[in-house]
Design a protein around this motif. Structure first.
Motif, PDB file in Angstrom:
ATOM      1  N   ILE A 186     -12.315   3.807  -6.181  1.00  0.00           N
ATOM      2  CA  ILE A 186     -12.882   5.091  -5.759  1.00  0.00           C
ATOM      3  C   ILE A 186     -11.795   5.954  -5.120  1.00  0.00           C
ATOM      4  CG2 ILE A 186     -14.516   6.202  -4.192  1.00  0.00           C
ATOM      5  CD1 ILE A 186     -16.327   3.692  -4.579  1.00  0.00           C
ATOM      6  N   ALA A 187     -10.999   5.356  -4.238  1.00  0.00           N
ATOM      7  CA  ALA A 187      -9.938   6.108  -3.555  1.00  0.00           C
ATOM      8  C   ALA A 187      -8.925   6.653  -4.549  1.00  0.00           C
ATOM      9  CB  ALA A 187      -9.240   5.206  -2.536  1.00  0.00           C
ATOM     10  N   ARG A 188      -8.483   5.823  -5.455  1.00  0.00           N
ATOM     11  CA  ARG A 188      -7.482   6.260  -6.438  1.00  0.00           C
ATOM     12  C   ARG A 188      -8.033   7.396  -7.294  1.00  0.00           C
ATOM     13  NH1 ARG A 188      -2.642   7.479  -7.098  1.00  0.00           N
ATOM     14  NH2 ARG A 188      -1.810   7.156  -9.161  1.00  0.00           N
ATOM     15  N   ASN A 189      -9.302   7.263  -7.696  1.00  0.00           N
ATOM     16  CA  ASN A 189      -9.928   8.301  -8.503  1.00  0.00           C
ATOM     17  C   ASN A 189     -10.001   9.629  -7.749  1.00  0.00           C
ATOM     18  OD1 ASN A 189     -12.568   9.831  -9.309  1.00  0.00           O
ATOM     19  ND2 ASN A 189     -11.997   8.606 -11.107  1.00  0.00           N
ATOM     20  N   LEU A 190     -10.367   9.586  -6.467  1.00  0.00           N
ATOM     21  CA  LEU A 190     -10.431  10.812  -5.669  1.00  0.00           C
ATOM     22  C   LEU A 190      -9.066  11.487  -5.584  1.00  0.00           C
ATOM     23  CD1 LEU A 190     -12.795   9.786  -2.738  1.00  0.00           C
ATOM     24  CD2 LEU A 190     -13.245  11.482  -4.516  1.00  0.00           C
ATOM     25  N   ARG A 191      -8.021  10.707  -5.363  1.00  0.00           N
ATOM     26  CA  ARG A 191      -6.673  11.279  -5.276  1.00  0.00           C
ATOM     27  C   ARG A 191      -6.251  11.868  -6.620  1.00  0.00           C
ATOM     28  NH1 ARG A 191      -6.187  12.386  -0.052  1.00  0.00           N
ATOM     29  NH2 ARG A 191      -5.805  10.564   1.237  1.00  0.00           N
ATOM     30  N   LEU A 192      -6.557  11.184  -7.708  1.00  0.00           N
ATOM     31  CA  LEU A 192      -6.198  11.701  -9.032  1.00  0.00           C
ATOM     32  C   LEU A 192      -6.958  12.984  -9.364  1.00  0.00           C
ATOM     33  CD1 LEU A 192      -5.960   8.389 -11.097  1.00  0.00           C
ATOM     34  CD2 LEU A 192      -4.073   9.901 -10.408  1.00  0.00           C
ATOM     35  N   ARG A 193      -8.154  13.138  -8.810  1.00  0.00           N
ATOM     36  CA  ARG A 193      -8.944  14.347  -9.020  1.00  0.00           C
ATOM     37  C   ARG A 193      -8.528  15.480  -8.090  1.00  0.00           C
ATOM     38  NH1 ARG A 193     -14.647  12.493  -8.081  1.00  0.00           N
ATOM     39  NH2 ARG A 193     -15.044  14.721  -8.138  1.00  0.00           N
ATOM     40  N   GLY A 194      -7.562  15.237  -7.206  1.00  0.00           N
ATOM     41  CA  GLY A 194      -7.032  16.308  -6.371  1.00  0.00           C
ATOM     42  C   GLY A 194      -7.478  16.326  -4.932  1.00  0.00           C
ATOM     43  N   TYR A 195      -8.214  15.322  -4.480  1.00  0.00           N
ATOM     44  CA  TYR A 195      -8.628  15.292  -3.079  1.00  0.00           C
ATOM     45  C   TYR A 195      -7.408  15.058  -2.191  1.00  0.00           C
ATOM     46  CZ  TYR A 195     -10.773  13.943   1.298  1.00  0.00           C
ATOM     47  OH  TYR A 195     -11.114  13.866   2.624  1.00  0.00           O
ATOM     48  N   THR A 196      -7.202  15.937  -1.200  1.00  0.00           N
ATOM     49  CA  THR A 196      -6.026  15.843  -0.327  1.00  0.00           C
ATOM     50  C   THR A 196      -6.387  15.611   1.137  1.00  0.00           C
ATOM     51  OG1 THR A 196      -5.977  18.254  -0.060  1.00  0.00           O
ATOM     52  CG2 THR A 196      -4.619  17.304  -1.828  1.00  0.00           C
ATOM     53  N   GLY A 197      -7.672  15.519   1.452  1.00  0.00           N
ATOM     54  CA  GLY A 197      -8.100  15.299   2.832  1.00  0.00           C
ATOM     55  C   GLY A 197      -7.877  13.853   3.268  1.00  0.00           C
ATOM     56  N   ARG A 198      -8.363  13.552   4.457  1.00  0.00           N
ATOM     57  CA  ARG A 198      -8.233  12.187   4.983  1.00  0.00           C
ATOM     58  C   ARG A 198      -9.125  11.240   4.200  1.00  0.00           C
ATOM     59  NH1 ARG A 198      -8.666  12.549  11.492  1.00  0.00           N
ATOM     60  NH2 ARG A 198      -8.568  10.282  11.343  1.00  0.00           N
ATOM     61  N   LEU A 199      -8.580  10.070   3.939  1.00  0.00           N
ATOM     62  CA  LEU A 199      -9.296   9.044   3.195  1.00  0.00           C
ATOM     63  C   LEU A 199      -9.227   7.759   4.010  1.00  0.00           C
ATOM     64  CD1 LEU A 199     -10.818   8.675   0.539  1.00  0.00           C
ATOM     65  CD2 LEU A 199      -8.639   8.240  -0.574  1.00  0.00           C
ATOM     66  N   ARG A 200     -10.395   7.233   4.364  1.00  0.00           N
ATOM     67  CA  ARG A 200     -10.470   6.072   5.248  1.00  0.00           C
ATOM     68  C   ARG A 200     -11.228   4.931   4.576  1.00  0.00           C
ATOM     69  NH1 ARG A 200     -12.962   6.721  11.228  1.00  0.00           N
ATOM     70  NH2 ARG A 200     -11.071   7.979  11.408  1.00  0.00           N
ATOM     71  N   ALA A 201     -10.655   3.737   4.627  1.00  0.00           N
ATOM     72  CA  ALA A 201     -11.351   2.521   4.206  1.00  0.00           C
ATOM     73  C   ALA A 201     -12.060   1.967   5.438  1.00  0.00           C
ATOM     74  CB  ALA A 201     -10.358   1.499   3.666  1.00  0.00           C
ATOM     75  N   ARG A 202     -13.301   1.516   5.269  1.00  0.00           N
ATOM     76  CA  ARG A 202     -14.044   0.986   6.405  1.00  0.00           C
ATOM     77  C   ARG A 202     -14.671  -0.354   6.058  1.00  0.00           C
ATOM     78  NH1 ARG A 202     -19.841   2.944   8.258  1.00  0.00           N
ATOM     79  NH2 ARG A 202     -20.148   2.288   6.135  1.00  0.00           N
ATOM     80  N   GLY A 203     -14.430  -1.325   6.918  1.00  0.00           N
ATOM     81  CA  GLY A 203     -15.096  -2.608   6.740  1.00  0.00           C
ATOM     82  C   GLY A 203     -14.134  -3.762   6.657  1.00  0.00           C
ATOM     83  N   HIS A 204     -14.384  -4.615   5.713  1.00  0.00           N
ATOM     84  CA  HIS A 204     -13.648  -5.876   5.611  1.00  0.00           C
ATOM     85  C   HIS A 204     -12.416  -5.745   4.719  1.00  0.00           C
ATOM     86  CE1 HIS A 204     -16.598  -8.052   7.921  1.00  0.00           C
ATOM     87  NE2 HIS A 204     -17.503  -7.331   7.303  1.00  0.00           N
ATOM     88  N   VAL A 205     -11.448  -5.004   5.219  1.00  0.00           N
ATOM     89  CA  VAL A 205     -10.135  -4.902   4.587  1.00  0.00           C
ATOM     90  C   VAL A 205      -9.208  -5.776   5.412  1.00  0.00           C
ATOM     91  CG1 VAL A 205      -8.247  -3.365   3.944  1.00  0.00           C
ATOM     92  CG2 VAL A 205     -10.603  -2.544   3.835  1.00  0.00           C
ATOM     93  N   LEU A 206      -8.471  -6.656   4.760  1.00  0.00           N
ATOM     94  CA  LEU A 206      -7.569  -7.558   5.465  1.00  0.00           C
ATOM     95  C   LEU A 206      -6.185  -6.950   5.598  1.00  0.00           C
ATOM     96  CD1 LEU A 206      -8.533 -10.864   3.599  1.00  0.00           C
ATOM     97  CD2 LEU A 206      -9.497  -9.946   5.724  1.00  0.00           C
ATOM     98  N   ALA A 207      -5.426  -7.441   6.561  1.00  0.00           N
ATOM     99  CA  ALA A 207      -4.054  -6.961   6.753  1.00  0.00           C
ATOM    100  C   ALA A 207      -3.249  -7.130   5.462  1.00  0.00           C
ATOM    101  CB  ALA A 207      -3.388  -7.702   7.911  1.00  0.00           C
ATOM    102  N   ASP A 208      -3.476  -8.220   4.744  1.00  0.00           N
ATOM    103  CA  ASP A 208      -2.772  -8.448   3.476  1.00  0.00           C
ATOM    104  C   ASP A 208      -3.101  -7.389   2.427  1.00  0.00           C
ATOM    105  OD1 ASP A 208      -1.546 -10.693   4.459  1.00  0.00           O
ATOM    106  OD2 ASP A 208      -2.938 -12.100   3.521  1.00  0.00           O
ATOM    107  N   GLN A 209      -4.200  -6.681   2.576  1.00  0.00           N
ATOM    108  CA  GLN A 209      -4.610  -5.654   1.622  1.00  0.00           C
ATOM    109  C   GLN A 209      -4.174  -4.250   2.050  1.00  0.00           C
ATOM    110  OE1 GLN A 209      -8.780  -6.747   1.937  1.00  0.00           O
ATOM    111  NE2 GLN A 209      -8.775  -7.352  -0.217  1.00  0.00           N
ATOM    112  N   TYR A 210      -3.509  -4.140   3.198  1.00  0.00           N
ATOM    113  CA  TYR A 210      -3.166  -2.823   3.719  1.00  0.00           C
ATOM    114  C   TYR A 210      -2.244  -2.055   2.775  1.00  0.00           C
ATOM    115  CZ  TYR A 210      -1.655   0.917   6.781  1.00  0.00           C
ATOM    116  OH  TYR A 210      -1.381   2.158   7.300  1.00  0.00           O
ATOM    117  N   ALA A 211      -1.215  -2.702   2.258  1.00  0.00           N
ATOM    118  CA  ALA A 211      -0.288  -2.014   1.350  1.00  0.00           C
ATOM    119  C   ALA A 211      -1.030  -1.521   0.106  1.00  0.00           C
ATOM    120  CB  ALA A 211       0.862  -2.931   0.951  1.00  0.00           C
ATOM    121  N   MET A 212      -1.935  -2.318  -0.414  1.00  0.00           N
ATOM    122  CA  MET A 212      -2.711  -1.898  -1.588  1.00  0.00           C
ATOM    123  C   MET A 212      -3.602  -0.707  -1.239  1.00  0.00           C
ATOM    124  SD  MET A 212      -5.536  -4.036  -3.686  1.00  0.00           S
ATOM    125  CE  MET A 212      -4.861  -4.454  -5.256  1.00  0.00           C
TER     126      MET A 212
END
Length: 133
Positions: free
Chosen positions: A66-92
């Motif tokens: 979803i995030a990648r699609n929003l950026r490809l469609r031109g969204y430039t605002g703040r984008l926040r992931a919420r919930g169970h994201v692990l530190a190992d997934q931060y770079a992704m």
């Protein structure tokens, strides 16, 4: 409570405007997007400043799409992931287009700031860039 993570580590959340559920308003300044939302159903308007995408499980990667699609469609605002994201997934998460990650306090206790900061140099440790060099 939650903890906000950026490339600078744990920071205080400065967003005070709240969030509107996806589909409730066409002129919302911020949206709360569930992980099963279809990216094409998210309207990008000039008033939209923040999109928060839910990660109900660390094994559920739909939010990255979803995030990648929003950026490809031109969204430039703040984008926040919420919930169970692990530190190992931060770079992704950063490569997918997220600016920040909001995690529950219990996850922050299990994965302290130093684990997140170890992945904050997400541009330097990109597997594809190393292959291209």
């Amino acid at each position: 409570m939650t903890q906000l993570v950026t490339d600078n580590g744990f920071i205080t959340d400065d967003w005070a405007a709240g969030f509107t559920a996806l589909g409730c308003a066409n002129d919302a300044t911020s949206l709360d997007v569930p992980s099963d939302a279809r990216p094409e159903d998210i309207q990008i308007s000039s008033s939209l400043q923040m999109v928060r995408i839910d990660f109900p499980s660390s094994a559920d990667g739909r939010g990255f799409t979803i995030a990648r699609n929003l950026r490809l469609r031109g969204y430039t605002g703040r984008l926040r992931a919420r919930g169970h994201v692990l530190a190992d997934q931060y770079a992704m998460a950063r490569r997918a287009g997220f600016d920040e990650v909001e995690i529950p306090d219990d996850l922050a206790a299990r994965q302290p700031q130093d684990q997140w900061l170890a992945r904050a140099n997400w541009r330097d440790h990109d597997y594809q860039s190393r292959l291209r060099s």
